[in-house]
Motif scaffolding. Structure first.
Motif, PDB file in Angstrom:
ATOM      1  N   THR A  93       0.914  -1.035   0.031  1.00  0.00           N
ATOM      2  CA  THR A  93      -0.145  -0.087  -0.104  1.00  0.00           C
ATOM      3  C   THR A  93       0.762   1.280  -0.017  1.00  0.00           C
ATOM      4  OG1 THR A  93      -0.165   0.273   2.391  1.00  0.00           O
ATOM      5  CG2 THR A  93      -1.839  -1.180   1.353  1.00  0.00           C
ATOM      6  N   GLY A  94       2.025   1.406   0.260  1.00  0.00           N
ATOM      7  CA  GLY A  94       2.897   2.377   0.606  1.00  0.00           C
ATOM      8  C   GLY A  94       2.288   3.232   1.814  1.00  0.00           C
ATOM      9  N   ALA A  95       1.451   2.717   2.598  1.00  0.00           N
ATOM     10  CA  ALA A  95       0.986   3.753   3.827  1.00  0.00           C
ATOM     11  C   ALA A  95       2.004   3.396   4.835  1.00  0.00           C
ATOM     12  CB  ALA A  95      -0.249   2.973   4.187  1.00  0.00           C
ATOM     13  N   ARG A  96       1.986   4.297   5.733  1.00  0.00           N
ATOM     14  CA  ARG A  96       2.566   4.247   7.159  1.00  0.00           C
ATOM     15  C   ARG A  96       2.058   3.120   7.887  1.00  0.00           C
ATOM     16  NH1 ARG A  96       3.839   9.139  11.524  1.00  0.00           N
ATOM     17  NH2 ARG A  96       4.541   7.885  13.054  1.00  0.00           N
ATOM     18  N   VAL A  97       2.487   2.169   8.408  1.00  0.00           N
ATOM     19  CA  VAL A  97       1.953   1.257   9.166  1.00  0.00           C
ATOM     20  C   VAL A  97       2.577   0.817  10.470  1.00  0.00           C
ATOM     21  CG1 VAL A  97       1.500  -1.574   9.070  1.00  0.00           C
ATOM     22  CG2 VAL A  97       1.518  -0.193   6.755  1.00  0.00           C
ATOM     23  N   THR A  98       1.553   0.648  11.411  1.00  0.00           N
ATOM     24  CA  THR A  98       1.967   0.545  12.787  1.00  0.00           C
ATOM     25  C   THR A  98       1.252  -0.731  13.315  1.00  0.00           C
ATOM     26  OG1 THR A  98       2.248   3.031  13.160  1.00  0.00           O
ATOM     27  CG2 THR A  98       2.302   1.462  15.203  1.00  0.00           C
ATOM     28  N   LEU A  99       1.990  -1.786  13.813  1.00  0.00           N
ATOM     29  CA  LEU A  99       1.456  -2.784  14.602  1.00  0.00           C
ATOM     30  C   LEU A  99       1.440  -2.616  16.171  1.00  0.00           C
ATOM     31  CD1 LEU A  99       0.638  -5.729  14.160  1.00  0.00           C
ATOM     32  CD2 LEU A  99       3.106  -6.559  14.129  1.00  0.00           C
ATOM     33  N   VAL A 100       0.604  -2.958  16.775  1.00  0.00           N
ATOM     34  CA  VAL A 100       0.347  -2.673  18.168  1.00  0.00           C
ATOM     35  C   VAL A 100       0.099  -4.214  18.663  1.00  0.00           C
ATOM     36  CG1 VAL A 100      -1.012  -1.733  20.070  1.00  0.00           C
ATOM     37  CG2 VAL A 100      -0.668  -0.461  17.897  1.00  0.00           C
ATOM     38  N   ASN A 101       0.880  -4.540  19.547  1.00  0.00           N
ATOM     39  CA  ASN A 101       0.811  -5.780  20.313  1.00  0.00           C
ATOM     40  C   ASN A 101       1.482  -5.441  21.995  1.00  0.00           C
ATOM     41  OD1 ASN A 101      -0.084  -8.552  19.742  1.00  0.00           O
ATOM     42  ND2 ASN A 101       1.854  -9.147  20.435  1.00  0.00           N
ATOM     43  N   VAL A 146       4.670  -1.786  21.238  1.00  0.00           N
ATOM     44  CA  VAL A 146       4.459  -2.856  22.235  1.00  0.00           C
ATOM     45  C   VAL A 146       3.683  -2.024  23.446  1.00  0.00           C
ATOM     46  CG1 VAL A 146       5.498  -4.574  23.995  1.00  0.00           C
ATOM     47  CG2 VAL A 146       6.604  -4.294  21.612  1.00  0.00           C
ATOM     48  N   ASP A 147       2.361  -2.398  23.451  1.00  0.00           N
ATOM     49  CA  ASP A 147       1.524  -1.565  24.243  1.00  0.00           C
ATOM     50  C   ASP A 147       0.165  -2.486  24.201  1.00  0.00           C
ATOM     51  OD1 ASP A 147       0.305   0.110  26.075  1.00  0.00           O
ATOM     52  OD2 ASP A 147       1.310   1.739  25.161  1.00  0.00           O
ATOM     53  N   ARG A 148      -0.908  -2.041  25.105  1.00  0.00           N
ATOM     54  CA  ARG A 148      -2.054  -2.573  25.072  1.00  0.00           C
ATOM     55  C   ARG A 148      -3.041  -1.535  24.981  1.00  0.00           C
ATOM     56  NH1 ARG A 148      -6.235  -3.067  29.052  1.00  0.00           N
ATOM     57  NH2 ARG A 148      -5.086  -1.967  30.548  1.00  0.00           N
ATOM     58  N   VAL A 149      -4.070  -1.975  24.098  1.00  0.00           N
ATOM     59  CA  VAL A 149      -5.127  -1.438  23.470  1.00  0.00           C
ATOM     60  C   VAL A 149      -6.155  -1.190  24.542  1.00  0.00           C
ATOM     61  CG1 VAL A 149      -6.964  -0.978  21.690  1.00  0.00           C
ATOM     62  CG2 VAL A 149      -4.588  -2.038  20.925  1.00  0.00           C
ATOM     63  N   THR A 150      -6.684   0.035  24.896  1.00  0.00           N
ATOM     64  CA  THR A 150      -7.452   0.239  26.123  1.00  0.00           C
ATOM     65  C   THR A 150      -8.988   0.678  25.358  1.00  0.00           C
ATOM     66  OG1 THR A 150      -6.884   2.557  26.330  1.00  0.00           O
ATOM     67  CG2 THR A 150      -5.889   0.748  27.699  1.00  0.00           C
ATOM     68  N   ALA A 151      -8.801   1.475  24.149  1.00  0.00           N
ATOM     69  CA  ALA A 151     -10.367   1.770  23.577  1.00  0.00           C
ATOM     70  C   ALA A 151      -9.885   1.962  22.113  1.00  0.00           C
ATOM     71  CB  ALA A 151     -10.671   2.776  24.325  1.00  0.00           C
ATOM     72  N   ILE A 152     -10.794   2.135  21.393  1.00  0.00           N
ATOM     73  CA  ILE A 152     -10.871   2.380  19.942  1.00  0.00           C
ATOM     74  C   ILE A 152     -11.861   3.710  19.769  1.00  0.00           C
ATOM     75  CG2 ILE A 152     -11.216   1.988  17.524  1.00  0.00           C
ATOM     76  CD1 ILE A 152     -10.257  -0.840  18.133  1.00  0.00           C
TER      77      ILE A 152
END
Length: 364
Positions: free
Chosen positions: A25-33, A71-77
């Protein structure tokens, strides 16, 4: 300004989705885990039984891909502002890949959350391994593939343990006659005692209480029946099904928020003919590829996924490959024994190789 794609969850679907999205995609991609390691979930019963698993740091798996790791925990969207809230801050997104997976459902029976252990997450398996160190008897609840694999692995790795499997249905009920027969034969050889067609009413510190009041004694209870998904999609206001899974269309876009794509266990994915796909690594990877095609701007096509087999480990020296039809119904064709064990091992290793170098295979 480059598009921002955030992927939440680095399991079998999420990790490969992030790497492929960055490439296509050419996008800026961030992976959260929430942890810095990739977990081979299909091997967690081995970890619980005292075996060592490969160390797979996410930083190493992402090296050279351009994917940023958080490297972090998702708390809300926050759907309105398109933000992913983390314990350490927030990330904005233009598009979101929701790949948070599933966990064991320990809330369906009184006492299970307090007294049972699961094998659905790394933390589950590590706690179970510790609890088993001084145990003499263990009761595995669940006669599906997770329960079968856990019981067989424990019995083979720990011959000092008395292993019982308790299930409300028939042992290996989703298997063919030949498949069920082989599982029974392996359990007999390993000394696993089976109590099927009984209902667990309560889990206590000293074992299981069945519906009729009978106590099944156990030092440790392994809960291997039923899964649940995180509540984040529901809390964000995305449309979800009765189980909290993100409802998606044939392009795997949220039906309420099309900038969100759902892959893996946390999404309710239906094939073009309406068949809902089960939670499994085998469905997560192909559906993830379908979602990445959409991200890359390709015209959405009907999801034509088909099933081929179910791979079941029965310890390290035995296994069962249950061949199925396109709709996941068992055929009488099976592969058993050491050859089946090698087949399953090759599949599991192949999945990790794919995570290292994922490809966007052409549709057939």
């Amino acid at each position: 300004m480059a598009e921002r794609i955030v992927v939440v969850g680095a399991g079998y679907a999420g990790l490969a989705a992030a790497k492929l999205a960055a490439r296509w995609t050419g996008a800026r991609v961030t992976l959260v885990n929430e942890r810095d390691r990739f977990v081979e979930r299909v091997r967690l019963h081995q970890l619980a039984a005292g075996q060592r698993l490969r160390d797979l740091p996410l930083a190493e798996l992402l090296a050279g891909t351009g994917v940023e790791l958080a490297v972090d925990r998702v708390t809300a969207i926050e759907a309105a502002t398109r933000k992913v809230e983390l314990t350490g801050g927030a990330l904005g997104y233009d598009r979101l890949i929701y790949a948070l997976g599933s966990r064991a459902d320990l809330g369906s029976v009184p006492g299970a959350a307090e007294h049972a252990r699961a094998v659905a997450t790394l933390e589950d398996a590590e706690r179970l391994r510790e609890d088993l160190r001084d145990a003499r008897t263990v009761a595995v609840v669940g006669g599906g593939l997770t329960g079968v694999e856990a019981a067989a692995e424990l019995a083979e790795s720990r011959p000092d343990l008395r292993v019982r499997l308790v299930t409300g249905g028939e042992l290996g009920g989703a298997l063919s006659v030949k498949g069920r027969r082989h599982v029974r034969a392996v359990f007999d050889r390993l000394g696993v005692q089976v109590r099927d067609r009984v209902r667990v009413a309560e889990v206590r510190a000293d074992g299981l209480v069945l519906a009729g009041g009978e106590l099944v004694p156990a030092d440790v209870v392994v809960w291997a029946t039923g899964f649940r998904v995180p509540e984040l999609a529901r809390e964000a206001g995305f449309e979800v099904d009765g189980s909290g899974r993100l409802v998606v269309d044939e392009a795997l876009r949220s039906v309420s928020h099309p900038e969100v794509l759902g892959v893996g266990d946390a999404a309710a994915i239906r094939r073009h003919d309406g068949l809902e796909l089960r939670m499994a690594c085998a469905t997560g990877v192909p559906t993830m590829q379908h979602a990445v095609r959409v991200l890359a701007g390709r015209e959405p096509e009907p999801l034509g996924f088909r099933y081929f087999n179910q791979c079941v480990s029965l310890g390290r020296q035995d296994g069962l490959i249950q061949f199925v039809d396109a709709d996941d119904n068992p055929r009488e064709a099976v592969l058993t024994g050491r050859l089946a064990a090698r087949y399953k091992e090759a599949v599991v290793r192949g999945v990790v190789l794919y995570q290292r170098r994922p490809q966007l295979f052409a549709r057939r």
